[in-house]
Design a protein around this motif. Structure first.
Motif, PDB file in Angstrom:
ATOM      1  N   ILE A  35       0.870  -1.174   0.000  1.00 16.02           N
ATOM      2  CA  ILE A  35       0.000   0.000   0.000  1.00 16.02           C
ATOM      3  C   ILE A  35       0.909   1.226   0.000  1.00 16.02           C
ATOM      4  O   ILE A  35       1.867   1.294   0.772  1.00 16.02           O
ATOM      5  CB  ILE A  35      -0.916   0.012   1.232  1.00 16.02           C
ATOM      6  N   SER A  36       0.628   2.176  -0.881  1.00 18.58           N
ATOM      7  CA  SER A  36       1.411   3.406  -0.953  1.00 18.58           C
ATOM      8  C   SER A  36       0.574   4.575  -0.454  1.00 18.58           C
ATOM      9  O   SER A  36      -0.647   4.601  -0.647  1.00 18.58           O
ATOM     10  CB  SER A  36       1.870   3.690  -2.387  1.00 18.58           C
ATOM     11  N   LEU A  37       1.244   5.534   0.172  1.00 17.73           N
ATOM     12  CA  LEU A  37       0.591   6.750   0.641  1.00 17.73           C
ATOM     13  C   LEU A  37       1.469   7.935   0.264  1.00 17.73           C
ATOM     14  O   LEU A  37       2.706   7.838   0.293  1.00 17.73           O
ATOM     15  CB  LEU A  37       0.412   6.729   2.167  1.00 17.73           C
ATOM     16  N   SER A  38       0.851   9.044  -0.100  1.00 23.00           N
ATOM     17  CA  SER A  38       1.624  10.247  -0.385  1.00 23.00           C
ATOM     18  C   SER A  38       0.877  11.474   0.116  1.00 23.00           C
ATOM     19  O   SER A  38      -0.345  11.440   0.314  1.00 23.00           O
ATOM     20  CB  SER A  38       1.916  10.380  -1.887  1.00 23.00           C
ATOM     21  N   LEU A  39       1.632  12.549   0.304  1.00 21.43           N
ATOM     22  CA  LEU A  39       1.081  13.802   0.820  1.00 21.43           C
ATOM     23  C   LEU A  39       1.498  14.928  -0.114  1.00 21.43           C
ATOM     24  O   LEU A  39       2.655  15.010  -0.528  1.00 21.43           O
ATOM     25  CB  LEU A  39       1.622  14.069   2.226  1.00 21.43           C
ATOM     26  N   SER A  40       0.562  15.788  -0.465  1.00 26.05           N
ATOM     27  CA  SER A  40       0.872  16.932  -1.327  1.00 26.05           C
ATOM     28  C   SER A  40       0.282  18.200  -0.739  1.00 26.05           C
ATOM     29  O   SER A  40      -0.704  18.168   0.009  1.00 26.05           O
ATOM     30  CB  SER A  40       0.338  16.714  -2.751  1.00 26.05           C
ATOM     31  N   CYS A  41       0.911  19.308  -1.078  1.00 25.22           N
ATOM     32  CA  CYS A  41       0.445  20.624  -0.629  1.00 25.22           C
ATOM     33  C   CYS A  41      -0.204  21.318  -1.823  1.00 25.22           C
ATOM     34  O   CYS A  41       0.426  21.486  -2.880  1.00 25.22           O
ATOM     35  CB  CYS A  41       1.626  21.445  -0.104  1.00 25.22           C
ATOM     36  N   LEU A  42      -1.471  21.694  -1.689  1.00 21.43           N
ATOM     37  CA  LEU A  42      -2.219  22.309  -2.779  1.00 21.43           C
ATOM     38  C   LEU A  42      -1.995  23.816  -2.777  1.00 21.43           C
ATOM     39  O   LEU A  42      -2.274  24.490  -1.780  1.00 21.43           O
ATOM     40  CB  LEU A  42      -3.714  22.012  -2.632  1.00 21.43           C
ATOM     41  N   GLY A  80       5.953  10.914  -0.038  1.00 23.71           N
ATOM     42  CA  GLY A  80       5.167   9.850   0.564  1.00 23.71           C
ATOM     43  C   GLY A  80       5.964   8.627   0.916  1.00 23.71           C
ATOM     44  O   GLY A  80       7.198   8.651   0.969  1.00 23.71           O
ATOM     45  N   CYS A  81       5.232   7.562   1.146  1.00 22.17           N
ATOM     46  CA  CYS A  81       5.805   6.273   1.528  1.00 22.17           C
ATOM     47  C   CYS A  81       5.276   5.240   0.531  1.00 22.17           C
ATOM     48  O   CYS A  81       4.130   4.808   0.640  1.00 22.17           O
ATOM     49  CB  CYS A  81       5.393   5.924   2.956  1.00 22.17           C
ATOM     50  N   ASP A  82       6.120   4.881  -0.462  1.00 25.22           N
ATOM     51  CA  ASP A  82       5.632   3.977  -1.497  1.00 25.22           C
ATOM     52  C   ASP A  82       5.476   2.543  -1.013  1.00 25.22           C
ATOM     53  O   ASP A  82       4.753   1.759  -1.605  1.00 25.22           O
ATOM     54  CB  ASP A  82       6.535   4.021  -2.727  1.00 25.22           C
ATOM     55  N   LYS A  83       6.151   2.205   0.092  1.00 28.37           N
ATOM     56  CA  LYS A  83       6.022   0.861   0.669  1.00 28.37           C
ATOM     57  C   LYS A  83       5.612   0.981   2.129  1.00 28.37           C
ATOM     58  O   LYS A  83       6.333   0.586   3.039  1.00 28.37           O
ATOM     59  CB  LYS A  83       7.327   0.084   0.520  1.00 28.37           C
ATOM     60  N   PHE A  84       4.429   1.542   2.334  1.00 23.55           N
ATOM     61  CA  PHE A  84       3.953   1.770   3.702  1.00 23.55           C
ATOM     62  C   PHE A  84       3.792   0.449   4.454  1.00 23.55           C
ATOM     63  O   PHE A  84       4.255   0.288   5.570  1.00 23.55           O
ATOM     64  CB  PHE A  84       2.629   2.536   3.674  1.00 23.55           C
TER      65      PHE A  84
END
Length: 362
Positions: free
Chosen positions: A81-88, A131-135
């Motif tokens: 499962i991958s998770l990422s965070l972005s700033c809009l 993010g964390c591609d290998k959460f």
């Protein structure tokens, strides 16, 4: 104290309409919750690279967005499962935004401690996502206690550095007591006790050790102290130097230490570029890490450092594998780790044929 920056609920493979609107706070340090319902459905329907977005939330004066990839963000992490965070940001009004962040499961309290941010690198979110591609491996999640009724909750903690406003003094400040204590340990300034472990010597401070461990309290100031007064160096038996060093590091910094050389070994493995051996290398590294956690748990229990013991138990419970499950059961029995014991039995029930094969092959 961390501030609550709202919650996003994903169900039926998309963001629930009731949680679509933007929400948030102006504080520089806070967290957002991502609740994933119908996990198996999202896993079956989403292709690798297809993500589901959280709702936007405000934190530190900026709008943020979490992306959840049920089958990994790229083919290299399709088993995770991958998770990422972005700033809009508005393209016409982009600002330089720096922040520290960490993803964790809702019950991983040790990961959500503000002092943990001292060990996390600062990322620049100007025009890119992090993010964390290998959460977590999907099979590990499915066998863990974090998945309940086909649902799990991710917590994203963020500490924002408003770099353009630093002159006004609004930059988020990390607690630095653990950093200072780590310097105290490394420089040995004012050290008043020494230990010899496997031929290596370690200097430390009696008061720090006693404050963090009842065993050290008894050994250095209690009924056992007479023996330590007459000896300039306390001998530690049946423990490897690197384990004792890791134990000391946690006592001073309250942060789970990595095994010495682990980061370098992992980096070398990634640089090798031998695609056909990647999975084997990852499995070997994971097994080494689990063995390290088992040894560290034993050391933590021996010196009654309960928080370190709990952290090790949590990690072991969430990363059970066929080759380590039986040793984990024995460890749980010997050191009274109920959560680890239950997680192992649940894993064995799901993976009974594989576990049986592994035992017969020993």
């Amino acid at each position: 104290m961390s501030s609550f920056a709202g919650v996003s609920v994903l169900a039926d493979g998309e963001l629930c309409p009731a949680t679509e609107s933007s929400v948030g706070i102006t504080a520089d340090y806070g967290y957002h919750l991502l609740v994933v319902h119908d996990y198996l459905r999202t896993k079956e329907e989403a292709h690798t690279g297809e993500g589901i977005r959280s709702r936007p939330f405000m934190l530190g004066g900026h709008r943020w967005l979490i992306h959840y990839y049920p089958n990994g963000e790229t083919t290299n992490c399709a088993d995770f499962i991958s998770l990422s965070l972005s700033c809009l940001q508005d393209d016409a009004k982009k600002k330089h935004v720096e922040a520290k962040f960490i993803f964790s499961f809702i019950d991983q309290i040790e990961m959500q401690n503000p002092v943990h941010f001292a060990e996390i690198k600062t990322c620049s979110f100007t025009g890119c996502a992090w993010g964390c591609d290998k959460f977590i491996r999907k099979d590990a999640l499915e066998q863990s206690v974090n998945l309940k009724d086909d649902c799990f909750t991710i917590r994203c903690d963020i500490m924002v550095y408003n770099t353009e406003d630093d002159a006004a003094g609004s930059k988020a400040r990390l607690p630095d007591i653990c950093h200072d204590y780590n310097i105290l340990l490394e420089t040995e300034a004012g050290a008043d006790v020494a230990f010899e472990v496997g031929g290596e010597k370690f200097a430390a401070h009696r008061c720090v050790l006693a404050a963090r461990s009842k065993v050290f309290m008894a050994q250095l100031f209690g009924p056992m102290k007479e023996g330590t007064r007459t000896s300039s160096v306390i001998q530690i038996q049946d423990m490897e130097p690197k384990l004792f060093k890791a134990l000391l590091s946690f006592i001073y910094t309250d942060t789970l230490p990595l095994e010495q050389g682990q980061e370098e070994e992992a980096a070398e493995g990634k640089m090798s570029g031998v695609v056909e051996h990647e999975q084997e290398m990852e499995a070997a590294e994971d097994e080494m890490w689990l063995q390290w956690l088992q040894d560290l748990l034993v050391a933590a229990d021996r010196y009654d450092v309960q928080r370190l013991k709990c952290i090790c138990e949590n990690h072991l419970s969430e990363h059970i594998c066929v080759s380590m499950v039986m040793s984990s059961v024995a460890l749980a029995e010997q050191h009274h780790c109920q959560r680890l014991k239950e997680a192992c039995f649940k894993f064995i029930q799901v993976q009974a044929p594989l576990v049986s094969t592994n035992i017969n092959g020993i």
